[in-house]
Design an enzyme around this catalytic site. Structure first.
Site, short mmCIF file in Angstrom:
data_model
loop_
_atom_site.label_atom_id
_atom_site.label_comp_id
_atom_site.label_asym_id
_atom_site.label_seq_id
_atom_site.Cartn_x
_atom_site.Cartn_y
_atom_site.Cartn_z
CE LYS A 130 -0.37 0.01 5.00
NZ LYS A 130 -1.29 0.10 6.17
NE ARG B 2 -6.04 1.70 11.54
CZ ARG B 2 -4.87 1.56 10.93
NH1 ARG B 2 -4.29 2.41 11.24
NH2 ARG B 2 -4.52 0.39 10.73
CE1 TYR C 172 11.48 32.66 -1.53
CE2 TYR C 172 11.90 30.44 -0.98
CZ TYR C 172 11.31 31.59 -1.56
OH TYR C 172 10.92 31.24 -2.99
CG MET D 31 7.97 23.89 -4.55
SD MET D 31 6.76 24.58 -5.69
CE MET D 31 5.82 25.44 -4.44
#
Length: 829
Positions: free
Chosen positions: A498, A596, A723, A772
């Site tokens: 998964k 859950r 930044y 980014m």
């Protein structure tokens, strides 16, 4: 020539049935690797986890007619088979190949040690291939099984053999010595690798030295003190025991007197000059490498060349031309939705068979193409060689061949059953090829080093972001085997793929797991399962979070949903009834305390009624989820969960009226709570090399996230970086901008000195804010950093666990958070 009758005599086995005397050329140990059934001898091996006798029927049906077995069997089932019964099939394999080895009186080089065996073997081949017809171990075939398969390759036309030998525990090398029987020995070095099977390093050295009991000469480095002491003791013992076999020691050293005394190592511009004294004569070589491992490997090769009497001019010329050794098969995303498997540094029948196996594992594309160069030094006539190659390609379902080289082009008629095209040289192919001709296919690029096929790889590989995630498929296979070794007989294994296989990929990992015989796969959502089915995965697949909108796809693609509530059961029931299906496979999730998902104890009576109603469902498994199996502090809670699961699953199974698979153990529970293995276990992140317990030591690193330095800047003290000017240089500093950011999955919390990356084996702190697409490192303290240098984000030395600690998270989040824009490169060692 070997036949069933002659092999029976060699093995002193019982010839249960003889129906012919066909020539036997190939030994087959793995049913998945069948290439030429007519001339293959299948020897089914027996281990704690697997008995290969179960594949005899399959092999017979595919045309194999020669078998060496260690279990009594009915000959009537196999009327056309030759069957030899022995006491132990592995011992029979060793005996047969040891006999084969003794038919040859040629120089045989045996190589052992902790590191460098394969590099030394391949470099010796490069250095000596002009002088001898050489047979050598394919890839890293150096185990109790790999060595026999290597030595069996010896043919009358061979003039030299080079084999490597590796061991993991005492008692193994005595078997390999009888099979290899080297006349020349090389002991590369000694270290901590694979140390767990030995009491100490000296026991490991002494065990490895058994390989050289009958050798004429042993080459080694005196600078490893434990190795030097053990070799001298071994030399004295061999001398006393076998007067007629005087073992010569040929030593080299950078620190003390030796036969080859290294007096200078000068690294410059990606080359290294090594100066030495040999028999009081000053000599030197240049190699196109600067790392210490390559220098050591080259000196071993140099010593061997001197022992063989090669002239210094020849040695210097060939050493300067040493090339990189492809230690792995790499799989990368190619142009036009293709997959490229790159093995562009060697081409022989053994390595071709390995590469074709790897290609067959990958089923995401129905079209399979091979780009193949001339095969050099096979010892066969060109006609018979390329007929055999054509047979291999046909057996593995290759639809298209591109042959490059004058020899393969001359034998184009051998490939009449395959769509083929031929080119005299790589340059001719590159001039004429249209990249648009390659679409939606798996392409194996397989060439001898002189053909420089790396240029073809660059043409066909998809150009991508320079940040890549390398996935070691061999390490995954190793980790799976480590857990399998803990399982009791008959316990099934479900592998969790998964979340894009914890960031590692989908069908690439599933194909590997299917090839290695896991019983079940599990995905989180139906679309993941659909992708696997489209890629040719046929294993049963459990969907852990089925959504009503995907129920039709689940039925269409034969996926098996987890049912965890009456509501989801009723919704799926409606779809199954509408599709007019019965006995549809489902999995029932029970809540035993994690709270859950899952049915609770009060739901069981009603659940059993609904599951039996109308015969719509067939329960494949009942399972639950442990909340803290890795944590000793939660062991009492784990036992409580296990007790409740036992009660609930027994009650439900009784009401269903048939047996189902029960599973509750995850990766940590497999070894921490072996009593909870039940009928099946679920292997998750442990498969990918991460375990939060001491079992971590048995696992191999799977994933390496790496990027490159885009630019270097020198800034004065007081300047800020990034930044918001969050980091200020206290002294004049060298700053490296690297090609990774939070869009690639690198957590912003790792900025401002919290995280580190590795450049040239040293850690460099992340400075300023993570952007980014980029971030900055302070590399002031690291010598010789260059633009374009490789940067390790996590991997073998800088682990994902360490990165997770710096980010105040867990390895799962780091791995699953790696962006899809990061290129995945898969390789098999």
């Amino acid at each position: 020539m070997y036949t069933a009758e002659s092999i029976s005599k060699i093995l002193k086995g019982e010839l249960l049935q003889q129906t012919g005397n066909a020539e036997i050329e190939h030994i087959l140990l793995d049913s998945r690797k069948l290439l030429i059934p007519e001339t293959s001898l299948f020897i089914p091996l027996v281990s704690e986890r697997r008995n290969a006798h179960q594949y005899i029927d399959e092999m017979y049906q595919k045309g194999v007619s020669n078998f060496v077995v260690s279990e009594p069997m009915s000959t009537a089932q196999y009327p056309k088979a030759n069957i030899i019964l022995v006491k132990n099939s592995l011992q029979a394999l060793h005996t047969l190949v040891a006999y084969h080895r003794h038919q040859f009186q040629i120089p045989v080089i045996g190589i052992t040690g902790s590191n460098g065996k394969t590099i030394v073997k391949e470099w010796l081949f490069q250095l000596l291939e002009k002088d001898y017809n050489i047979v050598r171990s394919p890839k890293s075939y150096n185990s109790q099984i790999g060595v026999p398969l290597s030595v069996w390759q010896m043919k009358p036309e061979n003039q030299m053999a080079i084999f490597e030998a590796g061991i993991s525990q005492p008692g193994e090398m005595v078997n390999l010595e009888k099979i290899i029987r080297p006349t020349i020995g090389i002991f590369t070095n000694i270290g901590e690798a694979h140390n767990e099977g030995f009491l100490n390093i000296r026991q490991k050295v002494n065990e490895k030295l058994i390989l050289f009991m009958k050798s004429d000469v042993l080459i080694y480095c005196k600078d490893y003190l434990a190795l030097n002491e053990c070799v001298n003791n071994f030399h004295n013992l061999v001398g006393k025991r076998e007067i007629d076999n005087d073992l010569q020691l040929l030593t080299w050293s950078r620190k003390t007197d030796a036969d080859l005394r290294i007096i200078g190592v000068d690294k410059n511009d990606n080359h290294t000059r090594i100066d030495a004294l040999y028999k009081q004569e000053p000599l030197f070589i240049r190699i196109p490498f600067v790392d210490e491992g390559s220098i050591e490997n080259a000196i071993h090769c140099w010593a061997l060349m001197l022992y063989l009497g090669k002239s210094q001019a020849v040695i210097q010329e060939r050493m300067n031309l040493l090339g990189n050794i492809a230690m792995r098969l790499e799989m990368k995303q190619g142009i036009n939705n293709s997959t490229i498997i790159n093995d562009s540094y060697n081409s022989d029948l053994g390595s071709l068979a390995i590469a074709l196996e790897f290609l067959q594992q990958q089923r995401q594309h129905p079209q399979r193409t091979v780009i193949l160069s001339d095969i050099l030094q096979s010892g066969k006539s060109e006609g018979s060689l390329y007929e055999e190659v054509a047979g291999m390609l046909e057996k593995k379902g290759i639809q298209k061949l591109i042959g490059i080289g004058k020899n393969i082009s001359r034998e184009k008629q051998s490939f009449s059953k395959i769509k083929s095209s031929f080119y005299p040289t790589t340059e001719d192919f590159l001039k004429e090829v249209n990249p648009a001709d390659f679409q939606n296919e798996s392409i194996l690029v397989k060439g001898a080093r002189v053909f420089k096929f790396e240029r073809i790889g660059k043409l066909l590989e998809q150009k991508a972001h320079q940040t890549i995630l390398e996935i070691n498929l061999s390490a995954i296979a190793h980790n799976v085997k480590q857990y399998q070794a803990l399982l009791k007989p008959g316990i099934k294994l479900m592998a969790m793929v998964k979340a894009f296989s914890y960031g590692s990929g989908s069908f690439e990992i599933a194909s590997l797991l299917q090839f290695h015989g896991v019983d079940y796969l599990a995905v989180a959502y139906a679309d993941e399962g659909v992708e696997l089915r489209r890629a040719g995965i046929t294993l049963p697949i459990m969907v852990m979070n089925p959504e009503p909108s995907t129920f039709d796809a689940i039925l269409q693609w034969n996926l098996e949903p987890e049912l965890y509530s009456m509501h989801i059961l009723e919704q799926f029931e409606e779809v199954v009834r509408y599709a007019n299906k019965t006995d549809y496979p489902v999995h029932i999730k029970l809540d035993t305390g994690m709270h859950r998902l899952g049915f609770e104890q009060a739901d069981l009576d009603q659940l059993a009624i609904r599951l039996k109603e109308d015969g719509l469902f067939k329960v494949q498994s009942i399972f639950s989820h442990l909340a803290g199996s890795e944590d000793p502090a939660m062991d009492a809670f784990t036992r409580k969960q296990a007790q409740l699961f036992t009660q609930m699953s027994a009650l439900l199974q009784q009401q269903l009226g048939y047996a189902v698979i029960r599973h509750i153990a995850n990766s940590a529970a497999i070894h921490r709570h072996p009593d909870l293995q039940l009928d099946m276990v679920r292997l998750g992140i442990g498969m990918y090399g991460v375990d939060s317990t001491s079992f971590q030591d048995k696992l191999r690193n799977v994933s390496t996230l790496k990027t490159t330095v885009a630019q270097l800047k020198r800034i004065p003290a007081g300047d800020t970086v990034g930044y918001g000017g969050k980091w200020k240089a206290k002294v004049p500093s060298l700053i490296a901008t690297v090609r990774i950011g939070y869009a690639d999955g690198y957590d912003r919390k790792l900025g401002n000195g919290n995280g580190k990356m590795m450049i040239r084996t040293k850690l460099a702190p992340v400075i300023g804010v993570v952007a980014m697409d980029m971030l900055m490192l302070d590399v002031t303290h690291i010598a010789d950093v260059q633009e374009g240098d490789e940067v390790i984000v996590f991997g073998e030395e800088l682990t994902v666990q360490q990165l997770a600690k710096w980010a105040d998270t867990i390895p799962y989040e780091i791995l699953t958070g790696i962006s899809q824009r990061v290129k995945r490169v898969y390789f098999q060692e």
